[in-house]
Design a protein around this motif. Structure first.
Motif, PDB file in Angstrom:
ATOM      1  N   VAL A   4       2.237 -40.440 -36.833  1.00  0.00           N
ATOM      2  CA  VAL A   4       3.127 -40.768 -35.728  1.00  0.00           C
ATOM      3  C   VAL A   4       2.382 -40.475 -34.433  1.00  0.00           C
ATOM      4  O   VAL A   4       1.960 -39.330 -34.203  1.00  0.00           O
ATOM      5  N   VAL A   5       2.216 -41.477 -33.598  1.00  0.00           N
ATOM      6  CA  VAL A   5       1.393 -41.360 -32.393  1.00  0.00           C
ATOM      7  C   VAL A   5       2.266 -41.509 -31.148  1.00  0.00           C
ATOM      8  O   VAL A   5       3.077 -42.437 -31.054  1.00  0.00           O
ATOM      9  N   LEU A   6       2.087 -40.589 -30.217  1.00  0.00           N
ATOM     10  CA  LEU A   6       2.718 -40.689 -28.899  1.00  0.00           C
ATOM     11  C   LEU A   6       1.693 -41.249 -27.930  1.00  0.00           C
ATOM     12  O   LEU A   6       0.697 -40.596 -27.621  1.00  0.00           O
ATOM     13  N   GLU A   7       1.918 -42.481 -27.447  1.00  0.00           N
ATOM     14  CA  GLU A   7       0.952 -43.133 -26.555  1.00  0.00           C
ATOM     15  C   GLU A   7       1.094 -42.654 -25.119  1.00  0.00           C
ATOM     16  O   GLU A   7       0.114 -42.578 -24.379  1.00  0.00           O
ATOM     17  N   GLU A   8       2.315 -42.327 -24.707  1.00  0.00           N
ATOM     18  CA  GLU A   8       2.555 -41.831 -23.356  1.00  0.00           C
ATOM     19  C   GLU A   8       3.797 -40.961 -23.355  1.00  0.00           C
ATOM     20  O   GLU A   8       4.708 -41.163 -24.166  1.00  0.00           O
ATOM     21  N   PHE A   9       3.840 -39.976 -22.457  1.00  0.00           N
ATOM     22  CA  PHE A   9       4.992 -39.095 -22.377  1.00  0.00           C
ATOM     23  C   PHE A   9       6.267 -39.896 -22.143  1.00  0.00           C
ATOM     24  O   PHE A   9       6.287 -40.849 -21.350  1.00  0.00           O
ATOM     25  N   ARG A  45       6.969 -34.214 -26.190  1.00  0.00           N
ATOM     26  CA  ARG A  45       7.113 -35.668 -26.201  1.00  0.00           C
ATOM     27  C   ARG A  45       7.607 -36.194 -24.858  1.00  0.00           C
ATOM     28  O   ARG A  45       7.150 -37.231 -24.363  1.00  0.00           O
ATOM     29  N   ALA A  46       8.516 -35.444 -24.222  1.00  0.00           N
ATOM     30  CA  ALA A  46       9.098 -35.881 -22.952  1.00  0.00           C
ATOM     31  C   ALA A  46       8.209 -35.578 -21.753  1.00  0.00           C
ATOM     32  O   ALA A  46       8.529 -35.979 -20.631  1.00  0.00           O
ATOM     33  N   GLY A  47       7.094 -34.871 -21.972  1.00  0.00           N
ATOM     34  CA  GLY A  47       6.211 -34.520 -20.865  1.00  0.00           C
ATOM     35  C   GLY A  47       6.702 -33.331 -20.069  1.00  0.00           C
ATOM     36  O   GLY A  47       6.331 -33.164 -18.901  1.00  0.00           O
ATOM     37  N   ARG A  48       7.529 -32.478 -20.694  1.00  0.00           N
ATOM     38  CA  ARG A  48       8.094 -31.321 -20.002  1.00  0.00           C
ATOM     39  C   ARG A  48       7.549 -30.006 -20.551  1.00  0.00           C
ATOM     40  O   ARG A  48       8.240 -28.993 -20.550  1.00  0.00           O
ATOM     41  N   ARG A  55      -2.559 -34.228 -24.232  1.00  0.00           N
ATOM     42  CA  ARG A  55      -2.944 -35.442 -23.509  1.00  0.00           C
ATOM     43  C   ARG A  55      -2.780 -36.646 -24.436  1.00  0.00           C
ATOM     44  O   ARG A  55      -3.518 -36.773 -25.411  1.00  0.00           O
ATOM     45  N   PRO A  56      -1.795 -37.517 -24.166  1.00  0.00           N
ATOM     46  CA  PRO A  56      -1.628 -38.708 -25.004  1.00  0.00           C
ATOM     47  C   PRO A  56      -2.859 -39.607 -24.889  1.00  0.00           C
ATOM     48  O   PRO A  56      -3.540 -39.594 -23.860  1.00  0.00           O
ATOM     49  N   PRO A  57      -3.135 -40.421 -25.918  1.00  0.00           N
ATOM     50  CA  PRO A  57      -2.381 -40.531 -27.166  1.00  0.00           C
ATOM     51  C   PRO A  57      -2.586 -39.290 -28.041  1.00  0.00           C
ATOM     52  O   PRO A  57      -3.693 -38.741 -28.082  1.00  0.00           O
TER      53      PRO A  57
END
Length: 328
Positions: A4-9, A45-48, A55-57
């Protein structure tokens, strides 16, 4: 491998095919069976969660349970086939556990408790290490002490209650009225924080002297209440969420002490990782002695359902720790 990849916050969590890692020196390759979901994962995930330095990804997920597939150079103590668990990634530049495989620092691992399933074991690492560092490393909990755990029905709080009880302490824990039966089953005297003020429960349970150890797992105003509930001279307050601005006068007027916990520090800096493995080995022994059990939410999630798992944690609707089945 699938991950599972998070590309951006604040963006979607997507299942992708990425390259399977190879274990380097001091690492083991783990086939991941289950990944625990923590409130911190949702904040990352939310950038908080700037303190997690992701650092995404990025592949998220901090807790894992799985099986050793391969060991890198210099690794001793693990062999292929060993069932392990640990707090191993999902922060800094460390690959997380929402993937079929991860190459992880062997120092962050321990053998899985024999009496737990993979799902149950994946529910423990972050909570156990945080509770252990607070109660054992910072406060030195021992038999005969009165320990107050704020948030005793939560992930860290429920583990802290059990560790303090296993050490022979007399344990009290705050919770909502609906959660007081659970707190009692864990081994603590429940305190309904919604209806009983600090001064009343300090008077009722300590004769006004205060608790020897107060463990704050909630933060904010609860940390301020902890300063008012601790014993004069010898008391110690520990907090896993001491990030706000607080008046120290109530603590100072009691001549008591305070410690903060930052569980991610060894993962981010590389220093002190051996201690995480040591804690997990001690915790596994407590589990297998019947003195520590995880609280596990019954809903089953797969890699394709990670967004739903995160929503369950964020909404507070989960009944225990949320775990994702990576390789059932």
């Amino acid at each position: 491998m699938r991950a599972v990849v998070l590309e951006e916050f604040a963006g979607p969590l997507e299942v992708r095919e990425i390259e399977r890692p190879t274990p380097g020196e001091g690492q083991v390759l783990v086939r991941i069976h289950a990944s625990g979901v923590n409130p911190l994962d949702t904040k990352i995930r939310a950038g908080r969660a700037a303190h997690a330095r992701v650092r995404p990804p990025a592949v998220l997920g901090m807790d894992l349970a799985g099986q050793v597939v391969e060991t890198g150079a210099g690794v001793s103590g693990f062999t292929p086939g060993d069932e392990v668990y640990g707090l191993t990634g999902g922060v800094g530049d460390l690959q997380g556990s929402l993937a079929q495989f991860a190459a992880v620092d062997a120092r962050l691992l321990a053998r899985k408790p024999a009496t737990l399933s993979m799902r149950e074991a994946a529910a423990l690492p972050l909570a156990v290490i945080t509770a252990w560092e607070g109660l054992m490393d910072r406060a030195g909990v021992r038999a005969g002490q009165k320990v107050l755990v704020h948030g005793g029905a939560g992930g860290v709080g429920s583990v802290a209650v059990q560790i303090a009880a296993a050490r022979g302490a007399e344990v009290f824990a705050t919770a909502s009225a609906a959660r007081t039966p659970l707190v009692r089953r864990l081994g603590a005297v429940p305190i309904d924080y919604t209806s009983v003020p600090v001064e009343r429960y300090v008077a009722e349970h300590t004769g006004g002297a205060g608790f020897d150890i107060v463990f704050d797992t909630v933060g904010g105003p609860v940390l301020d209440a902890s300063f008012e509930a601790v014993r004069t001279y010898t008391g110690h307050v520990v907090s896993a969420l001491g990030w706000g601005t607080h008046a120290l006068a109530p603590l100072s007027f009691r001549a008591a002490t305070y410690s903060g916990i930052f569980t991610l520090l060894p993962m981010l800096t590389g220093r002190g990782r051996e201690h995480h493995g040591e804690i997990l080995r001690e915790a596994a022994a407590l589990v297998d002695e019947g003195k520590l059990r995880p609280l596990l939410d019954g809903t089953r999630y797969t890699l394709a359902d990670v967004a739903d798992a995160h929503r369950s944690v964020e909404s507070g609707t989960a009944d225990g720790k949320v775990v994702v089945d990576v390789e059932p």
